[in-house]
Motif scaffolding. Structure first.
Motif, short mmCIF file in Angstrom:
data_model
loop_
_atom_site.label_atom_id
_atom_site.label_comp_id
_atom_site.label_asym_id
_atom_site.label_seq_id
_atom_site.Cartn_x
_atom_site.Cartn_y
_atom_site.Cartn_z
N TYR A 198 0.54 -1.27 0.22
CA TYR A 198 -0.19 0.05 -0.31
C TYR A 198 1.01 1.02 0.19
O TYR A 198 0.37 2.50 -0.56
CB TYR A 198 -0.77 -0.21 1.41
CG TYR A 198 -2.03 -0.64 1.34
CD1 TYR A 198 -2.78 -1.34 -0.06
CD2 TYR A 198 -3.01 -1.44 2.41
CE1 TYR A 198 -3.71 -2.80 0.44
CE2 TYR A 198 -3.87 -2.03 2.84
CZ TYR A 198 -4.16 -2.73 1.57
OH TYR A 198 -5.43 -3.78 1.65
N VAL B 27 2.61 0.37 8.38
CA VAL B 27 1.83 0.84 9.70
C VAL B 27 3.43 0.02 10.84
O VAL B 27 3.49 -0.89 10.59
CB VAL B 27 0.50 0.12 9.91
CG1 VAL B 27 -0.53 1.46 8.81
CG2 VAL B 27 -0.04 -1.17 9.33
N CYS C 129 -2.24 1.30 12.96
CA CYS C 129 -3.21 1.03 12.24
C CYS C 129 -4.85 0.90 13.02
O CYS C 129 -4.50 0.07 14.24
CB CYS C 129 -2.78 -0.55 12.36
SG CYS C 129 -4.35 -1.58 11.15
N PRO C 130 -5.22 1.78 12.77
CA PRO C 130 -6.96 1.55 13.58
C PRO C 130 -7.11 0.54 13.92
O PRO C 130 -7.80 0.22 15.04
CB PRO C 130 -8.10 2.37 12.52
CG PRO C 130 -7.53 3.23 11.46
CD PRO C 130 -5.25 2.67 11.58
N LEU C 131 -7.11 -1.22 13.33
CA LEU C 131 -7.56 -2.17 13.15
C LEU C 131 -6.57 -2.72 14.48
O LEU C 131 -7.58 -3.30 15.58
CB LEU C 131 -7.77 -2.72 11.68
CG LEU C 131 -7.57 -4.60 11.82
CD1 LEU C 131 -9.81 -4.80 12.67
CD2 LEU C 131 -7.36 -5.00 11.22
N ASN D 202 -2.44 -8.68 12.00
CA ASN D 202 -2.34 -6.72 12.31
C ASN D 202 -3.01 -6.61 14.05
O ASN D 202 -3.75 -5.92 13.83
CB ASN D 202 -3.96 -6.07 11.80
CG ASN D 202 -3.29 -5.77 9.97
OD1 ASN D 202 -2.98 -7.39 9.25
ND2 ASN D 202 -4.34 -5.00 9.65
N CYS E 210 -11.05 -3.30 9.78
CA CYS E 210 -10.88 -1.96 8.91
C CYS E 210 -11.38 -1.03 8.39
O CYS E 210 -12.44 -0.81 7.57
CB CYS E 210 -9.90 -2.60 7.63
SG CYS E 210 -9.03 -1.48 7.04
N PRO E 211 -10.68 0.37 8.70
CA PRO E 211 -12.37 1.75 8.52
C PRO E 211 -12.18 1.92 7.56
O PRO E 211 -13.15 2.28 6.83
CB PRO E 211 -11.72 2.90 9.75
CG PRO E 211 -10.58 2.15 9.94
CD PRO E 211 -10.37 0.73 10.10
N VAL E 212 -11.35 1.29 6.65
CA VAL E 212 -10.82 1.95 5.36
C VAL E 212 -12.20 0.61 4.41
O VAL E 212 -12.55 1.26 3.19
CB VAL E 212 -9.59 1.75 4.79
CG1 VAL E 212 -8.83 1.61 3.18
CG2 VAL E 212 -8.36 2.67 5.53
N HIS E 213 -11.33 -0.79 4.38
CA HIS E 213 -11.88 -1.69 4.38
C HIS E 213 -14.03 -1.97 4.21
O HIS E 213 -14.88 -2.24 3.50
CB HIS E 213 -11.68 -2.93 4.37
CG HIS E 213 -10.22 -3.21 3.47
ND1 HIS E 213 -9.24 -2.91 4.06
CD2 HIS E 213 -10.30 -4.30 1.92
CE1 HIS E 213 -8.02 -2.47 2.96
NE2 HIS E 213 -8.93 -3.58 2.49
N GLU F 76 -10.38 -8.58 4.57
CA GLU F 76 -11.02 -6.98 5.59
C GLU F 76 -12.51 -6.37 4.74
O GLU F 76 -13.19 -5.73 5.73
CB GLU F 76 -10.08 -6.11 5.63
CG GLU F 76 -9.07 -6.93 5.99
CD GLU F 76 -7.75 -5.66 6.42
OE1 GLU F 76 -8.05 -4.82 5.93
OE2 GLU F 76 -6.55 -6.36 6.77
N CYS G 213 -5.39 4.34 2.24
CA CYS G 213 -5.04 3.39 3.93
C CYS G 213 -3.93 4.69 4.46
O CYS G 213 -3.03 5.36 3.31
CB CYS G 213 -4.40 2.18 4.40
SG CYS G 213 -4.02 2.19 5.67
N MET H 157 -0.03 4.85 5.48
CA MET H 157 0.63 3.83 4.74
C MET H 157 1.23 4.62 3.84
O MET H 157 2.20 4.41 3.10
CB MET H 157 -0.13 2.52 3.85
CG MET H 157 -0.65 1.49 4.64
SD MET H 157 1.10 0.33 5.16
CE MET H 157 -0.13 -1.60 5.09
FE1 SF4 Z 1 -4.70 -0.71 9.08
FE2 SF4 Z 1 -6.60 -0.99 6.95
FE3 SF4 Z 1 -4.83 0.14 6.70
FE4 SF4 Z 1 -4.73 -1.94 6.87
S1 SF4 Z 1 -5.99 -0.57 5.39
S2 SF4 Z 1 -3.26 -1.44 7.82
S3 SF4 Z 1 -6.24 -3.16 8.25
S4 SF4 Z 1 -6.05 0.29 8.83
#
Ligand code: SF4
Ligand code: 13P
Length: 308
Positions: A29, A64, A89-91, A117, A177-180, A205, A265, A268
């Motif tokens: 990423y 991350v 990484c918020p996850l 993660n 994961c907030p992104v997915h 995710e 993300c 990243m």
């Molecule tokens: Fe964390 Fe989601 Fe970013 Fe992957 S995409 S590093 S799980 S926030």
């Protein structure tokens, strides 16, 4: 496109790597210019394997925080550096050691499998870890007489239980994961209507309802491999849009549509060439995992590497 400033950074980064016996590990990423100066570009599993095998004195991790922690756990005698402070990484933040301890107490007969993660302090309490690349193999290898306590991503948990039939107890119940999570079923249906011939590829995710409408689900590395090898010309890519951009470059004869260009993300994308150069010059920001936690976290990571 690279400019003179970029070229200056790239030259100095390459020189510093040689002088200091340093390597750069970058996740898929990361920005393209960061991937270009990296010695290893990969998904989380490949980064763990590279961190486990390296003999470099300095390991710069462009990714991350849990990826840098994993490299530090596997290399207690080497310097692990992150070019940014707090690349959280918020996850991973969604599973504290306390939550995991409580869940273990509530499910005393379970085995603990954590998605990588997660922070080293949680991994230290696990029996094994996995990434999206090996989740199914690792889950199948776990003791079949006990349920699996799995965290912190409930969507990856869905992916594993659907494909292996294993009983998984998610901890926390709603980790994601907030992104997915931004990829909605409606967005996927609209994208499929716009590109009816495209194969849909997604990261586990993604939400279960999205997973159920895909042609392929896999890790970032798995998605890249599938798209390159598949006998198809168009793909809808349900993960960070940078993966689509990377695939466009590597397979120019094929067409890749990210579900949304806004799907990135953000953590990243923080490392830049200037930050990587500064990290190598100043040997900062050092990532250190307390020895007791590192010693305990190394066991489930090594178990995963043996099973992969
Ligand atoms: Fe964390 Fe989601 Fe970013 Fe992957 S995409 S590093 S799980 S926030
Ligand atoms: P991979 O392990 O598939 O590279 O993914 C890591 C990740 O954080 C995806 O969001």
């Amino acid at each position: 496109m690279q400019n003179n400033t970029d070229n200056g950074h790239i030259e100095r980064i390459e020189q510093l790597k040689r002088e200091k016996n340093a390597i750069i590990l970058a996740h898929n990423y990361e920005r393209p210019e960061i991937r270009a100066v990296a010695d290893v570009v990969s998904g989380s599993l490949g980064l763990a394997e590279a961190a486990n095998e390296t003999s470099a004195d300095i390991i710069v991790v462009c990714g991350v925080d849990f990826m840098a922690e994993m490299a530090a756990v596997m290399n207690p005698d080497r310097k692990v550096i992150s070019p940014v402070r707090n690349a959280t990484c918020p996850l991973a933040q969604q599973l504290s050691p306390r939550k995991l301890r409580d869940a273990k107490r509530a499910n005393p007969n379970s085995e603990v499998l954590l998605y990588m993660n997660a922070h080293a302090s949680a991994i230290a309490l696990a029996d094994c870890v996995c990434t999206a690349a090996n989740a199914l193999t690792v889950a199948e290898a776990m003791d079949h007489s006990s349920p699996i306590l799995f965290g912190p991503d409930r969507c990856v948990s869905y992916y594993i239980s659907k494909r292996t039939g294993r009983e998984l107890i998610a901890v926390p119940e709603n980790g994601a994961c907030p992104v997915h999570q931004k990829i909605s079923l409606e967005a996927l249906i609209a994208a499929k209507a716009a590109h009816p011939r495209a194969k849909v590829v997604a990261h586990p995710e993604c939400r279960p309802e999205v997973q159920d409408r895909t042609d392929y689900i896999g890790s970032t590395g798995g998605i890249v491999k599938f798209c390159k090898e598949a006998d198809a010309g168009e793909f809808l890519v349900a993960t960070d849009s940078g993966v689509s951009r990377m695939l466009e470059k590597e397979s120019p004869e094929k067409t890749f549509y990210p579900i949304s260009d806004a799907l990135v993300c953000p953590r990243m994308k923080v490392p830049t060439l200037a930050k990587v150069e500064a990290a190598l010059v100043n040997e900062k920001f050092r990532v250190v995992v307390p020895q007791e936690i590192a010693d305990a976290a190394r066991i489930p990571i090594e178990r995963m590497l043996e099973l992969s």
